[in-house]
Write a protein that holds these residues in place. Structure first.
Motif, PDB file in Angstrom:
ATOM      1  N   ALA A  50      50.654  18.870  57.040  1.00 26.19           N
ATOM      2  CA  ALA A  50      49.850  19.185  58.241  1.00 26.19           C
ATOM      3  C   ALA A  50      49.096  21.075  57.126  1.00 26.19           C
ATOM      4  CB  ALA A  50      50.268  20.271  59.233  1.00 26.19           C
ATOM      5  N   LEU A  51      50.298  21.707  56.371  1.00 22.71           N
ATOM      6  CA  LEU A  51      49.555  22.158  55.197  1.00 22.71           C
ATOM      7  C   LEU A  51      48.314  21.808  54.064  1.00 22.71           C
ATOM      8  CD1 LEU A  51      48.732  25.245  54.332  1.00 22.71           C
ATOM      9  CD2 LEU A  51      51.007  24.497  52.636  1.00 22.71           C
ATOM     10  N   TRP A  52      48.641  20.256  53.554  1.00 26.73           N
ATOM     11  CA  TRP A  52      48.168  20.217  52.530  1.00 26.73           C
ATOM     12  C   TRP A  52      47.415  19.161  53.276  1.00 26.73           C
ATOM     13  CZ3 TRP A  52      52.526  22.062  50.909  1.00 26.73           C
ATOM     14  CH2 TRP A  52      52.753  22.882  49.364  1.00 26.73           C
ATOM     15  N   ALA A  53      47.055  18.331  54.362  1.00 29.50           N
ATOM     16  CA  ALA A  53      45.836  18.051  55.256  1.00 29.50           C
ATOM     17  C   ALA A  53      44.919  19.313  55.163  1.00 29.50           C
ATOM     18  CB  ALA A  53      46.468  18.314  56.856  1.00 29.50           C
ATOM     19  N   GLN A  54      44.330  20.188  54.740  1.00 29.18           N
ATOM     20  CA  GLN A  54      43.974  20.417  54.858  1.00 29.18           C
ATOM     21  C   GLN A  54      43.163  21.123  53.489  1.00 29.18           C
ATOM     22  OE1 GLN A  54      41.954  22.312  58.055  1.00 29.18           O
ATOM     23  NE2 GLN A  54      44.247  20.992  59.200  1.00 29.18           N
ATOM     24  N   ASP A  55      44.141  21.336  52.686  1.00 29.48           N
ATOM     25  CA  ASP A  55      44.136  21.964  51.237  1.00 29.48           C
ATOM     26  C   ASP A  55      44.600  20.334  50.336  1.00 29.48           C
ATOM     27  OD1 ASP A  55      43.402  22.417  48.897  1.00 29.48           O
ATOM     28  OD2 ASP A  55      44.075  24.514  48.882  1.00 29.48           O
ATOM     29  N   PRO A  56      44.076  19.668  50.403  1.00 25.37           N
ATOM     30  CA  PRO A  56      45.053  17.880  49.382  1.00 25.37           C
ATOM     31  C   PRO A  56      45.251  18.560  47.860  1.00 25.37           C
ATOM     32  CG  PRO A  56      42.787  17.373  50.503  1.00 25.37           C
ATOM     33  CD  PRO A  56      42.670  19.361  50.765  1.00 25.37           C
ATOM     34  N   ASP A  57      45.646  19.473  47.400  1.00 26.82           N
ATOM     35  CA  ASP A  57      45.713  19.763  46.396  1.00 26.82           C
ATOM     36  C   ASP A  57      46.056  21.060  45.770  1.00 26.82           C
ATOM     37  OD1 ASP A  57      45.542  19.439  43.688  1.00 26.82           O
ATOM     38  OD2 ASP A  57      43.776  20.100  42.675  1.00 26.82           O
ATOM     39  N   ALA A  58      46.063  21.911  46.912  1.00 25.25           N
ATOM     40  CA  ALA A  58      46.994  23.431  47.296  1.00 25.25           C
ATOM     41  C   ALA A  58      48.533  23.261  45.990  1.00 25.25           C
ATOM     42  CB  ALA A  58      48.094  23.593  48.124  1.00 25.25           C
ATOM     43  N   GLY A  59      48.435  23.842  44.981  1.00 24.06           N
ATOM     44  CA  GLY A  59      49.332  24.254  44.082  1.00 24.06           C
ATOM     45  C   GLY A  59      48.693  23.721  42.844  1.00 24.06           C
ATOM     46  N   GLY A  60      48.911  21.967  42.694  1.00 17.23           N
ATOM     47  CA  GLY A  60      48.841  21.457  42.375  1.00 17.23           C
ATOM     48  C   GLY A  60      48.783  20.285  42.744  1.00 17.23           C
ATOM     49  N   TYR A  61      49.804  20.143  43.850  1.00 21.36           N
ATOM     50  CA  TYR A  61      50.403  19.388  44.503  1.00 21.36           C
ATOM     51  C   TYR A  61      49.566  18.445  45.558  1.00 21.36           C
ATOM     52  CZ  TYR A  61      54.814  21.456  43.339  1.00 21.36           C
ATOM     53  OH  TYR A  61      56.471  22.648  42.956  1.00 21.36           O
ATOM     54  N   ASP A  62      49.620  17.223  45.400  1.00 24.17           N
ATOM     55  CA  ASP A  62      49.130  16.302  46.157  1.00 24.17           C
ATOM     56  C   ASP A  62      50.125  16.164  47.614  1.00 24.17           C
ATOM     57  OD1 ASP A  62      50.978  13.964  45.727  1.00 24.17           O
ATOM     58  OD2 ASP A  62      50.115  13.317  45.245  1.00 24.17           O
ATOM     59  N   ALA A  63      50.122  15.877  48.783  1.00 26.76           N
ATOM     60  CA  ALA A  63      51.022  15.399  49.407  1.00 26.76           C
ATOM     61  C   ALA A  63      52.173  14.951  49.488  1.00 26.76           C
ATOM     62  CB  ALA A  63      50.631  14.394  50.859  1.00 26.76           C
ATOM     63  N   VAL A  64      52.418  14.413  48.565  1.00 27.73           N
ATOM     64  CA  VAL A  64      53.443  12.834  47.998  1.00 27.73           C
ATOM     65  C   VAL A  64      54.550  14.078  47.185  1.00 27.73           C
ATOM     66  CG1 VAL A  64      54.548  11.195  46.942  1.00 27.73           C
ATOM     67  CG2 VAL A  64      52.975  11.247  47.963  1.00 27.73           C
ATOM     68  N   ASP A  65      53.986  15.503  46.352  1.00 30.54           N
ATOM     69  CA  ASP A  65      54.666  16.089  45.671  1.00 30.54           C
ATOM     70  C   ASP A  65      55.469  17.468  46.901  1.00 30.54           C
ATOM     71  OD1 ASP A  65      53.748  14.927  43.032  1.00 30.54           O
ATOM     72  OD2 ASP A  65      51.941  16.290  42.787  1.00 30.54           O
ATOM     73  N   ALA A  66      54.206  17.691  47.445  1.00 36.15           N
ATOM     74  CA  ALA A  66      55.075  18.182  48.356  1.00 36.15           C
ATOM     75  C   ALA A  66      55.722  18.109  49.188  1.00 36.15           C
ATOM     76  CB  ALA A  66      53.125  18.798  49.613  1.00 36.15           C
ATOM     77  N   VAL A  67      55.903  16.749  50.297  1.00 33.72           N
ATOM     78  CA  VAL A  67      57.353  16.031  50.591  1.00 33.72           C
ATOM     79  C   VAL A  67      58.365  15.745  49.746  1.00 33.72           C
ATOM     80  CG1 VAL A  67      58.064  14.503  52.205  1.00 33.72           C
ATOM     81  CG2 VAL A  67      55.609  15.417  52.967  1.00 33.72           C
ATOM     82  N   THR A  68      58.026  15.565  48.721  1.00 36.61           N
ATOM     83  CA  THR A  68      58.961  15.687  47.659  1.00 36.61           C
ATOM     84  C   THR A  68      59.907  16.686  46.829  1.00 36.61           C
ATOM     85  OG1 THR A  68      57.985  13.439  46.606  1.00 36.61           O
ATOM     86  CG2 THR A  68      59.557  14.049  45.239  1.00 36.61           C
ATOM     87  N   PHE A  69      59.168  17.833  47.523  1.00 34.18           N
ATOM     88  CA  PHE A  69      59.703  19.319  46.794  1.00 34.18           C
ATOM     89  C   PHE A  69      60.135  19.139  47.959  1.00 34.18           C
ATOM     90  CE2 PHE A  69      59.764  23.073  46.685  1.00 34.18           C
ATOM     91  CZ  PHE A  69      59.350  23.884  45.246  1.00 34.18           C
ATOM     92  N   VAL A  70      60.162  19.000  49.586  1.00 35.91           N
ATOM     93  CA  VAL A  70      60.914  19.593  50.422  1.00 35.91           C
ATOM     94  C   VAL A  70      62.178  19.153  50.071  1.00 35.91           C
ATOM     95  CG1 VAL A  70      61.575  19.303  52.698  1.00 35.91           C
ATOM     96  CG2 VAL A  70      58.864  19.379  52.446  1.00 35.91           C
ATOM     97  N   TRP A  71      62.420  17.515  50.054  1.00 35.10           N
ATOM     98  CA  TRP A  71      63.774  17.162  50.392  1.00 35.10           C
ATOM     99  C   TRP A  71      63.958  17.332  49.035  1.00 35.10           C
ATOM    100  CZ3 TRP A  71      65.528  14.746  54.380  1.00 35.10           C
ATOM    101  CH2 TRP A  71      64.857  14.543  55.378  1.00 35.10           C
TER     102      TRP A  71
END
Length: 274
Positions: A50-71
């Motif tokens: 939901a966060l990356w949907a608002q800013d697809p390049d937040a912090g230099g990550y894309d949504a896949v990077d962000a979810v990978t970071f979570v796991w």
């Protein structure tokens, strides 16, 4: 008694193996932990999406990077003991009870003894509560894998370094019991700092300005943020080596502080209890 390097290596391996087997006996707790990590992984994943949907390049990550970071983070929580626990909690209790006096008579340094045990503990959690939630994440979401075998190797090298940084911090916290007799307060404060500054609560790449600079320079970033970035390929080539060097630097500094604290503590050991 002087030990050869081979004998010392065998001793540390035996300590690590014993710690591994000790934690392997708690199978129900491990299964419950895997389930908990997986549930929180799903919750955080949807929150991050939901966060990356608002800013697809937040912090230099894309949504896949962000979810990978979570796991990856869910898999590392117990491996690096982000909330404390493990052998250093045992040390704090032995200081409180006075049993640490026995430890000090061992023909091996206290720091190396507990570090070897903590590496055995972390190996067990990596193979169980580290691997299993990550596999769950791969089944449920699109996760990013290392770009090359070299990237995977660098990540693998960073893991024991991350554990050692975490151990050194937790060891220092445990040693406060020499003066406070109860390390509960410092342990709670240390866990809060670790959660915020390691990237566990939120990736440090999202921290703004000077706060981000500070967070990335502190030792807690070497525990979660650095290994995760190495997996994601944020650091490559010389940058990857620099990231490993950053972890090594904090290991040297923190273990040096551990040695200084132990010297001060052993001059002022007060045996409590029986």
């Amino acid at each position: 008694m002087v030990q050869s390097r081979g004998e010392a290596g065998m001793l540390y391996a035996a300590i690590a193996t014993r710690a591994f087997r000790r934690y392997a006996t708690y199978r129900s707790a491990t299964l419950a932990g895997i389930f908990t990590n997986s549930v929180f992984g799903v919750i955080y994943s949807f929150a991050y999406l939901a966060l990356w949907a608002q800013d697809p390049d937040a912090g230099g990550y894309d949504a896949v990077d962000a979810v990978t970071f979570v796991w990856l983070t869910q898999g590392l929580l117990m491996t690096v003991a982000i909330w404390g626990g493990g052998t250093t909690d045992d040390l704090a209790e032995r200081i409180r009870s006075g049993d640490v006096a026995i430890d000090l008579y061992r023909p091996v340094g206290l720091i190396r003894w507990y570090l070897a045990a903590d590496l055995g503990r972390s190996a067990y959690h990596l193979l169980t509560r580290g691997l299993a939630p990550t596999l769950v994440g791969m089944l449920l979401f699109d996760l990013r894998l290392p770009d090359s075998p070299v990237a995977a190797l660098v990540f693998a090298v960073s893991l024991p370094l991350a554990v050692t940084v975490s151990f050194a911090i937790r060891f220092l916290v445990a040693c406060t019991a020499f003066w406070l007799l109860d390390a509960t307060g410092p342990r709670v404060l240390s866990a809060a700092l670790a959660m915020f500054f390691s990237g566990t609560t939120l990736p440090l790449v999202l921290f703004p300005g000077s706060l981000g600079t500070l967070a990335n320079a502190l030792p807690w970033s070497a525990i979660i943020q650095v290994p995760n970035d190495l997996w994601l390929g944020t650091h490559t080539g010389r940058d990857a080596l620099a990231a490993l060097g950053f972890q090594l630097l904090w290991i040297v500094v923190l273990l040096g502080c551990c040695s200084l604290v132990m010297r001060a503590a052993t001059r002022k050991v007060v045996v409590q209890g029986g």
